[in-house]
Design an enzyme around this catalytic site. Structure first.
Site, PDB file in Angstrom:
ATOM      1  N   GLU A  43       0.839  -1.190   0.000  1.00 22.30           N
ATOM      2  CA  GLU A  43       0.000   0.000   0.000  1.00 22.30           C
ATOM      3  C   GLU A  43       0.872   1.236   0.000  1.00 22.30           C
ATOM      4  OE1 GLU A  43      -3.500  -0.126  -0.442  1.00 22.30           O
ATOM      5  OE2 GLU A  43      -2.585   1.760  -0.999  1.00 22.30           O
ATOM      6  N   PHE A  44       0.397   2.332  -0.547  1.00 26.35           N
ATOM      7  CA  PHE A  44       1.196   3.568  -0.629  1.00 26.35           C
ATOM      8  C   PHE A  44       0.403   4.750  -0.055  1.00 26.35           C
ATOM      9  CE2 PHE A  44       4.516   1.597  -3.071  1.00 26.35           C
ATOM     10  CZ  PHE A  44       3.864   0.592  -3.787  1.00 26.35           C
ATOM     11  N   LEU A  45      -0.499   4.435   0.902  1.00 25.56           N
ATOM     12  CA  LEU A  45      -1.377   5.463   1.473  1.00 25.56           C
ATOM     13  C   LEU A  45      -0.587   6.438   2.328  1.00 25.56           C
ATOM     14  CD1 LEU A  45      -4.205   3.112   2.863  1.00 25.56           C
ATOM     15  CD2 LEU A  45      -4.175   4.301   0.659  1.00 25.56           C
ATOM     16  N   ARG A  46      -0.963   7.727   2.262  1.00 26.33           N
ATOM     17  CA  ARG A  46      -0.386   8.723   3.170  1.00 26.33           C
ATOM     18  C   ARG A  46      -1.386   9.029   4.271  1.00 26.33           C
ATOM     19  NH1 ARG A  46       0.155  13.385  -0.937  1.00 26.33           N
ATOM     20  NH2 ARG A  46      -1.601  12.181  -1.742  1.00 26.33           N
ATOM     21  N   GLU A  47      -0.944   9.094   5.521  1.00 24.57           N
ATOM     22  CA  GLU A  47      -1.882   9.468   6.588  1.00 24.57           C
ATOM     23  C   GLU A  47      -2.425  10.861   6.298  1.00 24.57           C
ATOM     24  OE1 GLU A  47       0.343   7.148  10.219  1.00 24.57           O
ATOM     25  OE2 GLU A  47      -1.028   8.787  10.655  1.00 24.57           O
TER      26      GLU A  47
ATOM     27  N   LYS B 226       8.119  -1.421  -2.519  1.00 21.06           N
ATOM     28  CA  LYS B 226       7.551  -0.663  -1.397  1.00 21.06           C
ATOM     29  C   LYS B 226       8.650   0.006  -0.584  1.00 21.06           C
ATOM     30  CE  LYS B 226       5.002   0.905   1.853  1.00 21.06           C
ATOM     31  NZ  LYS B 226       4.221   2.138   1.667  1.00 21.06           N
TER      32      LYS B 226
ATOM     33  N   CYS C 172       6.395   5.106   9.067  1.00 22.56           N
ATOM     34  CA  CYS C 172       6.926   4.266   7.985  1.00 22.56           C
ATOM     35  C   CYS C 172       8.343   4.555   7.539  1.00 22.56           C
ATOM     36  CB  CYS C 172       5.980   4.361   6.787  1.00 22.56           C
ATOM     37  SG  CYS C 172       4.339   3.798   7.188  1.00 22.56           S
TER      38      CYS C 172
ATOM     39  N   LYS D 139       2.674  15.354  10.960  1.00 19.43           N
ATOM     40  CA  LYS D 139       2.263  16.231   9.858  1.00 19.43           C
ATOM     41  C   LYS D 139       0.817  16.632  10.113  1.00 19.43           C
ATOM     42  CE  LYS D 139       0.544  12.740   6.660  1.00 19.43           C
ATOM     43  NZ  LYS D 139       0.542  12.299   5.279  1.00 19.43           N
TER      44      LYS D 139
ATOM     45  N   ARG E 173       3.764   9.317  15.882  1.00 23.46           N
ATOM     46  CA  ARG E 173       4.816   8.312  15.722  1.00 23.46           C
ATOM     47  C   ARG E 173       5.998   8.881  14.944  1.00 23.46           C
ATOM     48  NH1 ARG E 173       1.509   3.256  13.465  1.00 23.46           N
ATOM     49  NH2 ARG E 173       0.297   4.972  12.575  1.00 23.46           N
TER      50      ARG E 173
END
Ligand code: UDX
Length: 465
Positions: A183-187, A239, A295, A355, A362
Protein backbone atom coordinates in the site's frame (compact mmCIF):
# COMPACT_ATOMS: atom_id res chain seq x y z
CA UNK A 1 5.07 -14.21 -12.59
CA UNK A 2 8.30 -13.77 -14.60
CA UNK A 3 8.71 -10.28 -15.94
CA UNK A 4 7.17 -7.08 -14.70
CA UNK A 5 4.15 -6.03 -16.75
CA UNK A 6 2.06 -2.88 -16.74
CA UNK A 7 -1.57 -2.51 -17.76
CA UNK A 8 -4.34 -0.06 -16.89
CA UNK A 9 -7.32 -0.66 -14.63
CA UNK A 10 -10.30 1.66 -14.48
CA UNK A 11 -12.84 0.00 -16.78
CA UNK A 12 -15.64 1.94 -15.13
CA UNK A 13 -14.47 5.54 -15.39
CA UNK A 14 -17.43 6.37 -17.68
CA UNK A 15 -19.95 4.66 -15.39
CA UNK A 16 -19.31 6.23 -12.04
CA UNK A 17 -19.29 9.98 -11.62
CA UNK A 18 -16.77 10.99 -8.99
CA UNK A 19 -18.43 12.44 -5.94
CA UNK A 20 -15.74 13.11 -3.40
CA UNK A 21 -12.86 10.77 -2.65
CA UNK A 22 -14.34 7.60 -4.03
CA UNK A 23 -16.99 6.18 -6.35
CA UNK A 24 -20.63 6.86 -5.46
CA UNK A 25 -21.83 4.46 -2.78
CA UNK A 26 -23.81 1.92 -4.78
CA UNK A 27 -26.86 0.73 -2.85
CA UNK A 28 -28.45 -2.65 -3.48
CA UNK A 29 -26.91 -6.12 -3.76
CA UNK A 30 -23.20 -6.75 -3.63
CA UNK A 31 -21.78 -6.70 -7.16
CA UNK A 32 -18.34 -7.82 -6.07
CA UNK A 33 -16.79 -10.79 -4.37
CA UNK A 34 -16.42 -11.85 -0.74
CA UNK A 35 -13.20 -10.49 0.82
CA UNK A 36 -11.67 -10.66 4.29
CA UNK A 37 -9.26 -8.02 5.60
CA UNK A 38 -7.20 -9.03 8.64
CA UNK A 39 -6.28 -6.01 10.75
CA UNK A 40 -8.41 -3.00 11.68
CA UNK A 41 -5.56 -0.49 11.69
CA UNK A 42 -4.90 2.42 9.37
CA UNK A 43 -4.21 0.37 6.20
CA UNK A 44 -6.69 -2.40 7.00
CA UNK A 45 -9.61 -0.06 7.60
CA UNK A 46 -9.02 2.04 4.50
CA UNK A 47 -8.64 -1.13 2.42
CA UNK A 48 -11.76 -2.79 3.87
CA UNK A 49 -13.95 0.31 3.53
CA UNK A 50 -12.55 1.10 0.08
CA UNK A 51 -13.26 -2.38 -1.26
CA UNK A 52 -16.79 -2.26 0.24
CA UNK A 53 -17.31 1.07 -1.53
CA UNK A 54 -16.26 -0.65 -4.77
CA UNK A 55 -19.15 -3.11 -4.25
CA UNK A 56 -17.39 -6.10 -2.65
CA UNK A 57 -18.67 -7.88 0.48
CA UNK A 58 -15.97 -7.24 3.07
CA UNK A 59 -15.45 -8.58 6.58
CA UNK A 60 -12.69 -6.93 8.58
CA UNK A 61 -11.11 -8.88 11.45
CA UNK A 62 -9.91 -6.90 14.47
CA UNK A 63 -8.86 -8.75 17.63
CA UNK A 64 -8.74 -5.76 20.01
CA UNK A 65 -12.09 -5.84 21.83
CA UNK A 66 -12.32 -2.08 22.49
CA UNK A 67 -11.35 -1.14 18.92
CA UNK A 68 -13.77 -3.77 17.55
CA UNK A 69 -16.71 -2.33 19.51
CA UNK A 70 -15.97 1.16 18.19
CA UNK A 71 -15.71 -0.10 14.59
CA UNK A 72 -18.94 -2.07 14.85
CA UNK A 73 -20.69 1.13 15.89
CA UNK A 74 -19.15 2.96 12.92
CA UNK A 75 -16.47 4.87 14.85
CA UNK A 76 -12.78 4.94 13.91
CA UNK A 77 -10.44 4.88 16.94
CA UNK A 78 -8.10 7.47 15.39
CA UNK A 79 -8.43 10.61 13.26
CA UNK A 80 -8.27 10.02 9.48
CA UNK A 81 -10.08 12.35 7.07
CA UNK A 82 -13.18 10.84 5.32
CA UNK A 83 -12.61 7.35 6.81
CA UNK A 84 -15.36 7.34 9.44
CA UNK A 85 -17.95 8.42 6.83
CA UNK A 86 -16.77 5.72 4.43
CA UNK A 87 -16.96 3.04 7.11
CA UNK A 88 -20.41 3.99 8.44
CA UNK A 89 -21.81 4.25 4.90
CA UNK A 90 -20.71 0.72 4.10
CA UNK A 91 -21.69 -0.68 7.49
CA UNK A 92 -25.14 0.76 6.79
CA UNK A 93 -25.46 -0.69 3.29
CA UNK A 94 -24.38 -4.09 4.59
CA UNK A 95 -21.25 -4.52 2.49
CA UNK A 96 -18.85 -4.09 5.42
CA UNK A 97 -18.81 -5.89 8.77
CA UNK A 98 -16.35 -6.35 11.66
CA UNK A 99 -15.55 -9.38 13.77
CA UNK A 100 -12.81 -10.86 15.95
CA UNK A 101 -13.37 -14.44 14.82
CA UNK A 102 -10.65 -14.95 12.21
CA UNK A 103 -11.39 -18.56 11.34
CA UNK A 104 -15.13 -18.08 10.92
CA UNK A 105 -14.63 -14.80 9.03
CA UNK A 106 -12.35 -16.19 6.32
CA UNK A 107 -14.65 -19.11 5.54
CA UNK A 108 -15.91 -18.66 1.96
CA UNK A 109 -13.87 -15.51 1.25
CA UNK A 110 -12.21 -15.50 -2.18
CA UNK A 111 -9.36 -13.23 -1.10
CA UNK A 112 -7.91 -12.64 2.36
CA UNK A 113 -5.94 -9.38 2.70
CA UNK A 114 -3.47 -9.27 5.58
CA UNK A 115 -2.89 -5.71 6.80
CA UNK A 116 -1.22 -6.08 10.18
CA UNK A 117 1.65 -3.98 11.50
CA UNK A 118 5.27 -4.92 10.84
CA UNK A 119 7.03 -2.57 13.27
CA UNK A 120 10.81 -2.35 13.64
CA UNK A 121 12.36 -4.87 16.02
CA UNK A 122 15.29 -3.88 18.27
CA UNK A 123 17.80 -4.63 15.48
CA UNK A 124 15.93 -2.35 13.05
CA UNK A 125 14.58 -5.26 11.00
CA UNK A 126 10.84 -5.70 10.52
CA UNK A 127 9.07 -7.68 13.25
CA UNK A 128 6.85 -10.25 11.50
CA UNK A 129 5.43 -11.77 14.70
CA UNK A 130 1.83 -10.68 14.08
CA UNK A 131 1.98 -11.78 10.44
CA UNK A 132 3.38 -15.20 11.35
CA UNK A 133 0.69 -15.82 13.96
CA UNK A 134 -2.04 -15.01 11.48
CA UNK A 135 -0.49 -17.21 8.78
CA UNK A 136 -0.41 -20.15 11.19
CA UNK A 137 -4.05 -19.60 12.21
CA UNK A 138 -5.11 -19.31 8.58
CA UNK A 139 -3.21 -22.44 7.50
CA UNK A 140 -5.68 -24.66 9.36
CA UNK A 141 -8.78 -23.15 7.71
CA UNK A 142 -7.77 -22.10 4.20
CA UNK A 143 -8.89 -23.94 1.08
CA UNK A 144 -6.77 -23.98 -2.09
CA UNK A 145 -9.22 -21.80 -4.02
CA UNK A 146 -8.57 -18.91 -1.60
CA UNK A 147 -5.91 -16.27 -2.23
CA UNK A 148 -3.78 -14.61 0.46
CA UNK A 149 -2.91 -10.97 -0.29
CA UNK A 150 -0.19 -9.41 1.87
CA UNK A 151 -0.91 -5.68 2.11
CA UNK A 152 1.46 -5.11 5.03
CA UNK A 153 4.89 -3.74 4.22
CA UNK A 154 7.03 -6.86 4.50
CA UNK A 155 10.73 -7.67 3.94
CA UNK A 156 11.89 -9.14 0.67
CA UNK A 157 11.18 -12.87 0.75
CA UNK A 158 8.19 -12.75 3.10
CA UNK A 159 5.62 -13.70 0.46
CA UNK A 160 7.57 -16.83 -0.31
CA UNK A 161 8.05 -17.72 3.37
CA UNK A 162 4.34 -17.31 4.09
CA UNK A 163 3.67 -19.68 1.19
CA UNK A 164 6.09 -22.13 2.88
CA UNK A 165 4.14 -21.85 6.15
CA UNK A 166 1.03 -22.98 4.30
CA UNK A 167 2.85 -25.80 2.48
CA UNK A 168 4.23 -27.07 5.79
CA UNK A 169 0.78 -26.97 7.35
CA UNK A 170 -1.25 -29.24 5.10
CA UNK A 171 -1.21 -27.34 1.80
CA UNK A 172 1.76 -29.01 0.10
CA UNK A 173 -0.34 -30.75 -2.58
CA UNK A 174 -2.55 -27.74 -3.45
CA UNK A 175 -0.45 -24.69 -2.57
CA UNK A 176 -2.14 -21.52 -1.41
CA UNK A 177 -1.42 -18.56 -3.73
CA UNK A 178 0.17 -15.56 -2.01
CA UNK A 179 0.15 -12.13 -3.67
CA UNK A 180 1.98 -9.05 -2.35
CA UNK A 181 -0.06 -5.88 -2.80
CA UNK A 182 1.86 -3.16 -0.93
CA UNK A 183 0.00 0.00 0.00
CA UNK A 184 1.20 3.57 -0.63
CA UNK A 185 -1.38 5.46 1.47
CA UNK A 186 -0.39 8.72 3.17
CA UNK A 187 -1.88 9.47 6.59
CA UNK A 188 -4.33 12.35 6.45
CA UNK A 189 -4.87 11.57 2.75
CA UNK A 190 -5.42 7.83 2.90
CA UNK A 191 -8.96 7.62 1.55
CA UNK A 192 -8.09 9.89 -1.39
CA UNK A 193 -4.93 7.86 -2.03
CA UNK A 194 -6.89 4.60 -1.94
CA UNK A 195 -9.32 5.74 -4.63
CA UNK A 196 -6.70 7.56 -6.69
CA UNK A 197 -3.47 5.57 -6.43
CA UNK A 198 -0.49 6.50 -8.59
CA UNK A 199 -0.16 2.81 -9.41
CA UNK A 200 -1.13 -0.58 -8.07
CA UNK A 201 1.69 -3.06 -7.49
CA UNK A 202 0.88 -6.78 -7.45
CA UNK A 203 3.56 -9.41 -6.89
CA UNK A 204 2.84 -13.13 -7.22
CA UNK A 205 3.64 -16.31 -9.14
CA UNK A 206 0.04 -17.47 -9.63
CA UNK A 207 -1.42 -15.69 -12.66
CA UNK A 208 -4.93 -16.69 -11.59
CA UNK A 209 -4.44 -15.18 -8.12
CA UNK A 210 -2.99 -11.95 -9.52
CA UNK A 211 -5.90 -11.71 -11.97
CA UNK A 212 -8.34 -12.08 -9.07
CA UNK A 213 -6.70 -9.17 -7.20
CA UNK A 214 -6.76 -7.07 -10.37
CA UNK A 215 -10.51 -7.76 -10.63
CA UNK A 216 -11.01 -6.68 -7.02
CA UNK A 217 -9.45 -3.31 -7.83
CA UNK A 218 -10.98 -2.92 -11.26
CA UNK A 219 -14.55 -3.27 -9.96
CA UNK A 220 -14.49 0.19 -8.43
CA UNK A 221 -11.60 1.89 -10.19
CA UNK A 222 -12.76 5.15 -11.70
CA UNK A 223 -9.43 6.44 -12.99
CA UNK A 224 -7.22 4.53 -15.46
CA UNK A 225 -4.50 3.46 -13.00
CA UNK A 226 -1.34 1.54 -13.99
CA UNK A 227 -1.40 -1.97 -12.53
CA UNK A 228 2.12 -3.40 -12.27
CA UNK A 229 2.35 -7.18 -12.02
CA UNK A 230 5.62 -8.78 -11.01
CA UNK A 231 6.92 -11.42 -8.61
CA UNK A 232 6.57 -11.31 -4.81
CA UNK A 233 10.12 -10.16 -4.05
CA UNK A 234 10.05 -7.34 -6.58
CA UNK A 235 6.75 -6.03 -5.17
CA UNK A 236 8.19 -6.16 -1.66
CA UNK A 237 11.31 -4.21 -2.66
CA UNK A 238 9.28 -1.65 -4.65
CA UNK A 239 7.55 -0.66 -1.40
CA UNK A 240 10.72 -0.21 0.66
CA UNK A 241 12.50 1.57 -2.19
CA UNK A 242 9.59 3.98 -2.75
CA UNK A 243 9.51 5.03 0.91
CA UNK A 244 13.28 5.31 1.16
CA UNK A 245 13.34 7.50 -1.95
CA UNK A 246 10.56 9.78 -0.65
CA UNK A 247 12.41 10.25 2.64
CA UNK A 248 15.61 10.98 0.71
CA UNK A 249 13.85 13.62 -1.41
CA UNK A 250 12.53 15.39 1.70
CA UNK A 251 15.92 15.11 3.40
CA UNK A 252 17.56 16.67 0.38
CA UNK A 253 15.31 19.74 0.36
CA UNK A 254 15.74 20.11 4.12
CA UNK A 255 19.52 20.19 3.71
CA UNK A 256 19.15 22.66 0.87
CA UNK A 257 16.98 24.84 3.14
CA UNK A 258 19.90 25.04 5.57
CA UNK A 259 22.23 26.12 2.78
CA UNK A 260 19.67 28.69 1.61
CA UNK A 261 19.50 30.12 5.13
CA UNK A 262 23.20 30.93 4.79
CA UNK A 263 23.07 32.25 1.24
CA UNK A 264 19.93 34.39 1.35
CA UNK A 265 18.39 32.32 -1.46
CA UNK A 266 14.70 31.29 -1.22
CA UNK A 267 14.62 27.49 -1.08
CA UNK A 268 11.02 27.47 -2.32
CA UNK A 269 12.09 29.15 -5.55
CA UNK A 270 14.81 26.56 -5.96
CA UNK A 271 12.33 23.74 -5.20
CA UNK A 272 9.75 25.09 -7.63
CA UNK A 273 12.26 25.23 -10.48
CA UNK A 274 13.68 21.81 -9.60
CA UNK A 275 10.19 20.32 -9.55
CA UNK A 276 9.47 21.50 -13.09
CA UNK A 277 11.99 18.95 -14.29
CA UNK A 278 9.89 15.86 -15.11
CA UNK A 279 12.70 13.67 -13.79
CA UNK A 280 12.49 15.32 -10.36
CA UNK A 281 8.77 16.19 -9.97
CA UNK A 282 7.28 18.88 -7.69
CA UNK A 283 6.00 16.74 -4.81
CA UNK A 284 7.83 16.09 -1.54
CA UNK A 285 10.07 19.14 -1.94
CA UNK A 286 8.55 21.14 0.96
CA UNK A 287 11.19 21.83 3.64
CA UNK A 288 10.19 21.26 7.25
CA UNK A 289 11.53 20.20 10.67
CA UNK A 290 12.46 16.74 9.32
CA UNK A 291 10.32 13.84 8.13
CA UNK A 292 8.44 11.63 10.62
CA UNK A 293 5.65 9.07 10.66
CA UNK A 294 5.43 5.34 11.32
CA UNK A 295 6.93 4.27 7.99
CA UNK A 296 9.96 6.14 6.73
CA UNK A 297 12.37 5.28 9.56
CA UNK A 298 10.99 1.72 9.83
CA UNK A 299 11.36 1.09 6.11
CA UNK A 300 14.80 2.71 5.81
CA UNK A 301 16.01 0.56 8.73
CA UNK A 302 14.67 -2.62 7.13
CA UNK A 303 16.19 -1.71 3.75
CA UNK A 304 19.64 -0.93 5.16
CA UNK A 305 19.38 -4.01 7.38
CA UNK A 306 18.58 -6.20 4.39
CA UNK A 307 21.56 -4.76 2.52
CA UNK A 308 23.92 -5.35 5.44
CA UNK A 309 22.73 -8.96 5.74
CA UNK A 310 23.80 -9.38 2.10
CA UNK A 311 27.14 -7.59 2.63
CA UNK A 312 25.93 -4.47 0.84
CA UNK A 313 26.11 -0.95 2.30
CA UNK A 314 23.39 1.50 1.22
CA UNK A 315 25.35 4.66 1.99
CA UNK A 316 22.63 7.00 0.69
CA UNK A 317 19.79 5.26 2.58
CA UNK A 318 21.89 5.35 5.74
CA UNK A 319 22.65 9.02 5.21
CA UNK A 320 18.92 9.78 4.88
CA UNK A 321 18.46 8.57 8.47
CA UNK A 322 21.42 10.49 9.92
CA UNK A 323 20.68 13.65 7.91
CA UNK A 324 17.16 13.69 9.36
CA UNK A 325 18.52 13.58 12.91
CA UNK A 326 20.98 16.35 12.06
CA UNK A 327 18.07 18.44 10.75
CA UNK A 328 16.24 18.17 14.08
CA UNK A 329 19.37 19.60 15.75
CA UNK A 330 19.47 22.35 13.10
CA UNK A 331 15.94 23.43 14.12
CA UNK A 332 16.97 23.67 17.79
CA UNK A 333 20.05 25.68 16.74
CA UNK A 334 17.79 28.19 14.99
CA UNK A 335 15.91 28.82 18.25
CA UNK A 336 19.17 29.03 20.21
CA UNK A 337 20.56 31.63 17.78
CA UNK A 338 17.42 33.76 18.20
CA UNK A 339 17.37 33.81 22.01
CA UNK A 340 21.01 33.31 22.96
CA UNK A 341 20.72 30.56 25.56
CA UNK A 342 18.02 27.88 25.86
CA UNK A 343 18.75 27.29 29.55
CA UNK A 344 15.81 28.68 31.51
CA UNK A 345 14.08 29.86 28.32
CA UNK A 346 10.37 29.19 27.62
CA UNK A 347 9.63 27.76 24.19
CA UNK A 348 6.09 27.65 22.76
CA UNK A 349 5.66 24.73 20.32
CA UNK A 350 2.86 24.83 17.74
CA UNK A 351 2.21 21.38 16.32
CA UNK A 352 3.17 17.92 17.65
CA UNK A 353 1.73 15.51 15.05
CA UNK A 354 4.26 14.33 12.47
CA UNK A 355 2.26 16.23 9.86
CA UNK A 356 -1.08 18.04 9.56
CA UNK A 357 -4.48 16.31 9.31
CA UNK A 358 -3.52 13.46 11.63
CA UNK A 359 -3.31 12.91 15.39
CA UNK A 360 -0.32 10.58 14.90
CA UNK A 361 2.91 11.44 16.73
CA UNK A 362 4.82 8.31 15.72
CA UNK A 363 8.43 9.37 15.00
CA UNK A 364 7.26 12.99 14.91
CA UNK A 365 10.16 15.48 14.59
CA UNK A 366 8.53 17.29 17.53
CA UNK A 367 9.73 14.52 19.86
CA UNK A 368 13.54 14.78 19.36
CA UNK A 369 13.33 18.57 18.97
CA UNK A 370 11.40 19.00 22.24
CA UNK A 371 13.66 16.52 24.06
CA UNK A 372 16.73 18.48 22.96
CA UNK A 373 15.13 21.74 24.17
CA UNK A 374 14.35 20.14 27.55
CA UNK A 375 17.89 18.73 27.79
CA UNK A 376 19.21 22.25 27.21
CA UNK A 377 17.22 23.45 30.23
CA UNK A 378 14.30 25.06 28.39
CA UNK A 379 10.67 24.96 29.56
CA UNK A 380 8.32 23.81 26.76
CA UNK A 381 4.61 24.57 26.42
CA UNK A 382 2.87 22.99 23.42
CA UNK A 383 -0.39 22.80 21.51
CA UNK A 384 -1.65 20.56 18.68
CA UNK A 385 -5.25 20.54 17.34
CA UNK A 386 -5.43 16.71 17.30
CA UNK A 387 -2.41 15.14 19.03
CA UNK A 388 -2.75 16.43 22.62
CA UNK A 389 -4.02 13.13 24.05
CA UNK A 390 -1.19 11.16 22.46
CA UNK A 391 1.35 13.85 23.45
CA UNK A 392 0.66 13.60 27.18
CA UNK A 393 2.10 10.07 27.35
CA UNK A 394 4.93 10.64 24.83
CA UNK A 395 6.34 13.95 26.14
CA UNK A 396 5.18 14.09 29.78
CA UNK A 397 7.58 16.94 30.71
CA UNK A 398 5.86 19.34 28.33
CA UNK A 399 2.98 21.52 29.52
CA UNK A 400 0.17 20.91 27.06
CA UNK A 401 -2.02 24.00 26.68
CA UNK A 402 -5.58 24.21 25.33
CA UNK A 403 -5.16 26.57 22.41
CA UNK A 404 -2.57 27.84 19.97
CA UNK A 405 -2.50 31.30 21.48
CA UNK A 406 -1.69 29.92 24.97
CA UNK A 407 1.75 28.70 23.87
CA UNK A 408 2.78 32.39 23.56
CA UNK A 409 2.36 33.16 27.29
CA UNK A 410 5.72 34.53 28.53
CA UNK A 411 7.51 32.56 25.78
CA UNK A 412 10.95 33.55 24.51
CA UNK A 413 10.45 31.81 21.17
CA UNK A 414 7.67 30.07 19.22
CA UNK A 415 8.38 27.00 17.10
CA UNK A 416 5.92 26.01 14.36
CA UNK A 417 6.53 22.28 13.72
CA UNK A 418 3.31 21.01 12.08
CA UNK A 419 1.58 22.63 9.13
CA UNK A 420 -1.93 22.82 10.62
CA UNK A 421 -4.04 25.27 8.65
CA UNK A 422 -5.24 26.99 11.85
CA UNK A 423 -1.68 28.16 12.48
CA UNK A 424 -2.01 30.35 9.40
CA UNK A 425 -4.86 32.26 11.08
CA UNK A 426 -3.15 33.04 14.39
CA UNK A 427 -3.68 36.44 16.06
CA UNK A 428 -0.01 37.29 15.67
CA UNK A 429 -0.07 40.75 17.22
CA UNK A 430 -1.82 39.44 20.32
CA UNK A 431 0.68 36.58 20.58
CA UNK A 432 3.67 38.90 20.12
CA UNK A 433 2.44 41.03 23.03
CA UNK A 434 1.97 37.94 25.25
CA UNK A 435 5.57 36.83 24.75
CA UNK A 436 8.67 37.69 26.79
CA UNK A 437 10.50 38.15 23.47
CA UNK A 438 8.55 37.89 20.13
CA UNK A 439 10.74 35.33 18.34
CA UNK A 440 9.37 32.69 15.97
CA UNK A 441 10.97 29.83 14.03
CA UNK A 442 8.54 28.77 11.31
CA UNK A 443 9.96 25.39 10.19
CA UNK A 444 7.06 24.85 7.76
CA UNK A 445 7.20 28.32 6.13
CA UNK A 446 3.49 28.64 6.99
CA UNK A 447 3.45 32.39 7.69
CA UNK A 448 4.20 35.29 5.34
CA UNK A 449 7.50 36.67 6.69
CA UNK A 450 6.59 40.33 6.09
CA UNK A 451 3.27 39.91 7.92
CA UNK A 452 4.94 38.21 10.93
CA UNK A 453 7.56 40.98 11.06
CA UNK A 454 4.85 43.64 10.79
CA UNK A 455 3.22 42.15 13.91
CA UNK A 456 6.47 42.58 15.80
CA UNK A 457 8.07 39.16 15.39
CA UNK A 458 11.74 38.37 14.82
CA UNK A 459 10.76 35.86 12.15
CA UNK A 460 12.98 32.97 11.04
CA UNK A 461 11.84 30.64 8.23
CA UNK A 462 13.17 27.31 6.96
CA UNK A 463 15.31 28.27 3.99
CA UNK A 464 13.65 31.52 3.00
CA UNK A 465 16.35 33.62 4.69
C1 UDX B 1 4.45 7.80 3.78
C2 UDX B 1 4.42 7.61 2.28
O1 UDX B 1 4.17 8.87 1.64
C3 UDX B 1 3.31 6.64 1.91
O2 UDX B 1 3.34 6.40 0.51
C4 UDX B 1 3.54 5.31 2.65
O3 UDX B 1 2.50 4.41 2.36
C5 UDX B 1 3.60 5.56 4.15
O4 UDX B 1 4.61 6.53 4.45
P1 UDX B 1 3.04 9.12 5.58
O5 UDX B 1 4.12 8.67 6.49
O6 UDX B 1 1.63 8.93 5.96
O7 UDX B 1 3.22 8.35 4.13
O8 UDX B 1 3.23 10.66 5.33
P2 UDX B 1 3.93 11.57 4.23
O9 UDX B 1 2.88 12.45 3.68
O10 UDX B 1 4.75 10.78 3.29
O11 UDX B 1 4.91 12.48 5.13
C6 UDX B 1 5.95 11.82 5.82
C7 UDX B 1 6.76 12.91 6.54
O12 UDX B 1 7.44 13.73 5.58
C8 UDX B 1 5.90 13.86 7.37
O13 UDX B 1 6.59 14.18 8.57
C9 UDX B 1 5.78 15.10 6.49
O14 UDX B 1 5.57 16.30 7.22
C10 UDX B 1 7.14 15.10 5.81
N1 UDX B 1 7.14 15.79 4.53
C11 UDX B 1 6.42 15.29 3.50
C12 UDX B 1 7.94 16.92 4.39
O15 UDX B 1 8.59 17.37 5.34
N2 UDX B 1 7.99 17.54 3.18
C13 UDX B 1 7.27 17.08 2.11
O16 UDX B 1 7.34 17.71 1.05
C14 UDX B 1 6.45 15.93 2.28
Amino acid sequence: MGKTEVEFGGQRAKEIAMSGPGPKSMSGPVKGIPIAVVGGGFVGLVTAAGFAQFGHAVVCIENNEERLKKLQSGHVPFYERDLEKLISENLHNGRLSFTNDLEAAVDGQKAIFIAVGTPSAADGRADLGALGTIAESLASVLTSDQVIVIKSTVPVGTGKSIQAVFSENGHSKNPIAVVNAPEFLREGNAVQDFFHPHRIVLGGTSTEAVELVKHIYRLGMTDPVPIITTNNETAELIKYSSNAFLAMKIGFINELAGLCDSTGIDVLEVARAMGMDGRIGPEFLDPGPGWGGSCFRKDLSELTGLASSLDHTLLIARAVLSANEQHHRYVVEKARKLIGSLDGATIGVLGLAFKANTSDMRDSPAIPIINELLDAGAKVQAYDPQAMEEARSIIPNVSCVDSAIDVAAEADCLLILTEWQEFQMLDLSKMAKMMATPNIVDTRNLLVPEVAKRHGFNYVSMGQA
